[in-house]
Design a protein around this motif. Structure first.
Motif, PDB file in Angstrom:
ATOM      1  N   UNK A 102     -15.217  -1.195  24.691  1.00  0.00           N
ATOM      2  CA  UNK A 102     -14.168  -1.681  24.817  1.00  0.00           C
ATOM      3  C   UNK A 102     -12.931  -0.852  24.408  1.00  0.00           C
ATOM      4  N   UNK A 103     -13.228  -0.354  23.137  1.00  0.00           N
ATOM      5  CA  UNK A 103     -12.276   0.443  22.565  1.00  0.00           C
ATOM      6  C   UNK A 103     -11.913   1.594  23.371  1.00  0.00           C
ATOM      7  N   UNK A 104     -13.044   2.197  23.617  1.00  0.00           N
ATOM      8  CA  UNK A 104     -13.118   3.249  24.554  1.00  0.00           C
ATOM      9  C   UNK A 104     -12.367   3.267  25.976  1.00  0.00           C
ATOM     10  N   UNK A 105     -12.702   2.061  26.515  1.00  0.00           N
ATOM     11  CA  UNK A 105     -12.014   1.881  27.762  1.00  0.00           C
ATOM     12  C   UNK A 105     -10.699   1.539  27.824  1.00  0.00           C
ATOM     13  N   UNK A 106     -10.328   1.080  26.570  1.00  0.00           N
ATOM     14  CA  UNK A 106      -8.756   0.913  26.122  1.00  0.00           C
ATOM     15  C   UNK A 106      -8.138   2.156  26.157  1.00  0.00           C
ATOM     16  N   UNK A 107      -8.524   3.104  25.440  1.00  0.00           N
ATOM     17  CA  UNK A 107      -7.940   4.563  25.373  1.00  0.00           C
ATOM     18  C   UNK A 107      -7.916   5.262  26.911  1.00  0.00           C
ATOM     19  N   UNK A 108      -9.012   5.123  27.660  1.00  0.00           N
ATOM     20  CA  UNK A 108      -9.206   5.523  28.790  1.00  0.00           C
ATOM     21  C   UNK A 108      -8.118   5.023  29.711  1.00  0.00           C
ATOM     22  N   UNK A 109      -7.950   3.575  29.725  1.00  0.00           N
ATOM     23  CA  UNK A 109      -6.962   3.085  30.707  1.00  0.00           C
ATOM     24  C   UNK A 109      -7.770   2.142  31.623  1.00  0.00           C
ATOM     25  N   UNK A 166      -2.900  -7.176  23.194  1.00  0.00           N
ATOM     26  CA  UNK A 166      -1.540  -7.075  22.170  1.00  0.00           C
ATOM     27  C   UNK A 166      -1.891  -5.378  21.673  1.00  0.00           C
ATOM     28  N   UNK A 167      -0.878  -4.756  21.047  1.00  0.00           N
ATOM     29  CA  UNK A 167      -0.876  -3.262  20.446  1.00  0.00           C
ATOM     30  C   UNK A 167      -0.681  -2.302  21.660  1.00  0.00           C
ATOM     31  N   UNK A 168      -0.506  -0.981  21.143  1.00  0.00           N
ATOM     32  CA  UNK A 168      -0.284   0.039  21.800  1.00  0.00           C
ATOM     33  C   UNK A 168      -1.104   1.099  21.794  1.00  0.00           C
ATOM     34  N   UNK A 169      -1.181   1.933  22.938  1.00  0.00           N
ATOM     35  CA  UNK A 169      -2.022   3.032  23.014  1.00  0.00           C
ATOM     36  C   UNK A 169      -1.263   4.528  23.028  1.00  0.00           C
ATOM     37  N   UNK A 170      -1.492   5.249  22.309  1.00  0.00           N
ATOM     38  CA  UNK A 170      -0.585   6.486  22.147  1.00  0.00           C
ATOM     39  C   UNK A 170      -1.493   7.977  22.441  1.00  0.00           C
ATOM     40  N   UNK A 171      -1.373   8.988  23.429  1.00  0.00           N
ATOM     41  CA  UNK A 171      -1.824  10.139  23.552  1.00  0.00           C
ATOM     42  C   UNK A 171      -0.841  11.303  23.314  1.00  0.00           C
ATOM     43  N   UNK A 172      -1.405  12.050  22.363  1.00  0.00           N
ATOM     44  CA  UNK A 172      -0.250  13.023  22.289  1.00  0.00           C
ATOM     45  C   UNK A 172       1.225  12.625  21.854  1.00  0.00           C
ATOM     46  N   UNK A 173       1.163  11.347  21.202  1.00  0.00           N
ATOM     47  CA  UNK A 173       2.795  10.903  20.933  1.00  0.00           C
ATOM     48  C   UNK A 173       3.345  10.118  21.979  1.00  0.00           C
ATOM     49  N   UNK A 186      -1.952   4.356  34.226  1.00  0.00           N
ATOM     50  CA  UNK A 186      -3.281   4.497  34.855  1.00  0.00           C
ATOM     51  C   UNK A 186      -4.081   5.272  34.087  1.00  0.00           C
ATOM     52  N   UNK A 187      -5.268   5.268  34.081  1.00  0.00           N
ATOM     53  CA  UNK A 187      -6.380   6.470  34.012  1.00  0.00           C
ATOM     54  C   UNK A 187      -6.044   7.625  34.340  1.00  0.00           C
ATOM     55  N   UNK A 188      -5.689   7.906  35.559  1.00  0.00           N
ATOM     56  CA  UNK A 188      -5.245   9.186  36.017  1.00  0.00           C
ATOM     57  C   UNK A 188      -4.202  10.122  35.652  1.00  0.00           C
ATOM     58  N   UNK A 189      -3.052   8.941  34.651  1.00  0.00           N
ATOM     59  CA  UNK A 189      -1.935   9.800  34.055  1.00  0.00           C
ATOM     60  C   UNK A 189      -2.190   9.947  32.906  1.00  0.00           C
ATOM     61  N   UNK A 190      -3.477   9.569  32.374  1.00  0.00           N
ATOM     62  CA  UNK A 190      -3.563  10.004  30.925  1.00  0.00           C
ATOM     63  C   UNK A 190      -4.184  11.408  30.311  1.00  0.00           C
TER      64      UNK A 190
END
Length: 337
Positions: A44-51, A57-64, A71-75
Motif C-alpha cells: 500500500x505504501x508503494x501504491x501511494x508513491x505510485x499514485x 492524510x499526509x502528502x507525497x513528494x517526488x523531487x521536491x 495521476x500515476x502517468x504524471x509522476x
C-alpha cells in the motif's frame, strides 16, 4: 533521479488502517527496502508513491514536488509487480520497447533499439531479444519485467516483491544482478519484500513496517545489531534471535526493566559443561557445511547457537552457555539499554 518524501501519510480501507502516519525520505540514488510480513502495509505504501492509491492524510513528494493529487502517468515512476505481467504474443524486444512506444512517450525507433539493447545487455538477455515471452524461463521473464521498467529511465523505480515467485537459486542470482544494475544506474529504488535476505543484501537502508507503522529505519547492520523492539529483532536473522527470560541468566548484568534477553545465534558462546556455568543439553545439530547450528535445551527453553563444525560437540552432550552482546527488552517489547 529524484528524492521521495512521505510526510505523515495514512491510508484506510474501511476499518483497517493499512498505512498509519508514515513519514519517510528516500534520497536520490538510494535503495530503500520496506520489510514486513503480509498485511503489514508495504505494498500500500508503494501504491501511494505510485499514485495507484490516494492517501487519506499526509502528502507525497517526488523531487521536491507535491504529487499527492497527480495521476500515476504524471509522476515519472515505474512499477515492477510480483507477477511478470508480460505480453505473451510479443517478443522480448517488443516487450522491452513497449513503454517507449506509448503515445505519451513516443520515442524514435533508432533510440528505442539502442535503449532496448543496452538494457538487455545490463540484464544479460541480449541473446533472447527475438524470443517470445512464452519461450523464456521464469528468471528470464522476471528480467524482462525489470527491463521494461529500466528502459524508461524514470525518476523512481518501485518494486513489489519482484523475486518472490522464483526458486532460491534464481532469486540469489537476480539479487546480485539487481544490486549491480541499481549501482550502475545510480537509480532511486523503493522495494518491498517479506524476505529478510533480500532486505539485507539489497538495501542501503531497511524500513521495518508493522501494522502500517514504520517501526524503524536504518542501515541493514544497524537494524540487525540495534533493533528498537522485539518485533524488529525477530524480522532479521536466520535462525531467528533467541528470546529468553531474564531469570534464565541471573548473573548477566541487565537493566532493571529487562524481562527478556535477546541473543543472536552467533553471540552464544558454547563450551563443554563446567562447574558454575548455565548448562544445557544438545538436542539436535544442523550441519550446514562451514558451520553447525546447535539446538540446546536450557531449563526447558530451546536455544539455537552457531558453532564451528570442528567444535566436536554431539547430540546429548552437556554444554555451558554464556552470552556475548545480549539485547534487553521490557515487558512491552521495547528495547531497554
Amino acid at each position: 533521479m529524484a528524492e521521495i518524501a512521505l510526510t505523515q501519510v495514512s491510508k484506510r480501507f474501511g476499518a483497517v488502517k493499512a498505512v498509519d502516519d508514515v513519514s519517510l525520505t528516500i534520497a536520490d540514488g538510494e535503495f530503500v527496502v520496506l520489510l514486513g510480513p503480509t498485511g503489514a502495509g508495504k505494498t500500500t505504501t508503494l501504491r501511494l508513491v505510485a499514485g495507484l492509491e490516494t492517501p487519506d492524510d499526509g502528502r507525497v513528494f517526488i523531487g521536491g514536488v507535491d504529487v499527492t493529487g497527480l495521476p500515476p502517468a504524471a509522476r515519472d515512476v515505474t512499477f515492477v509487480f510480483q507477477q511478470y505481467s508480460l505480453y505473451p504474443h510479443l517478443t522480448v524486444f517488443d516487450n522491452l520497447a513497449f513503454p517507449l512506444r506509448s503515445p505519451t512517450r513516443r520515442t524514435p525507433e533508432d533510440e528505442i533499439k539502442r535503449t532496448v539493447r543496452e538494457v538487455a545487455r545490463l540484464l544479460r538477455i541480449e541473446d533472447k531479444l527475438g524470443n517470445r515471452a512464452t519461450q523464456l524461463s521464469g528468471g528470464q521473464m522476471q528480467r524482462v519485467a525489470i527491463g521494461r521498467a529500466l528502459v524508461r529511465r524514470p525518476a523512481i523505480y518501485l518494486m513489489d516483491e519482484p523475486l518472490s515467485s522464483l526458486d532460491a537459486k534464481l532469486r540469489s542470482e537476480l539479487r546480485i544482478e539487481l544490486k549491480r544494475i541499481q549501482q550502475d544506474l545510480g537509480a532511486t529504488m523503493l522495494y518491498v519484500t517479506h524476505d529478510q535476505t533480500e532486505a539485507m543484501t539489497l538495501a542501503s537502508r531497511i524500513g521495518v513496517i508493522h501494522q502500517g507503522r514504520l517501526v524503524q529505519i536504518g542501515s541493514p547492520r544497524s537494524i540487525y545489531e540495534d533493533p528498537a523492539d522485539i518485533y524488529v529483532a525477530t524480522r532479521l536473522g536466520s535462525p531467528g534471535i533467541n528470546l529468553l527470560p531474564r531469570a534464565l541468566f541471573p548473573d548477566v548484568a541487565a537493566p532493571t526493566e529487562a524481562v527478556t534477553i535477546g541473543v543472536r545465534t552467533e553471540h552464544l558462546a558454547i563450551a563443554r559443561a563446567c562447574t558454575g556455568a548455565v548448562t544445557g543439553k544438545v538436542n539436535w545439530i544442523e550441519r550446514l557445511g562451514d558451520q553447525n547450528h546447535l539446538h540446546i535445551d536450557v531449563n526447558q527453553r530451546q536455544i539455537v547457537s552457531l558453532v564451528d563444525p570442528d567444535e566436536g560437540l554431539g547430540v546429548g552432550d552437556e554444554v555451558a552457555v554464556s552470552l556475548r552482546k545480549p539485547l534487553f527488552f521490557a515487558a512491552d517489547g521495547q528495547r531497554v539499554r
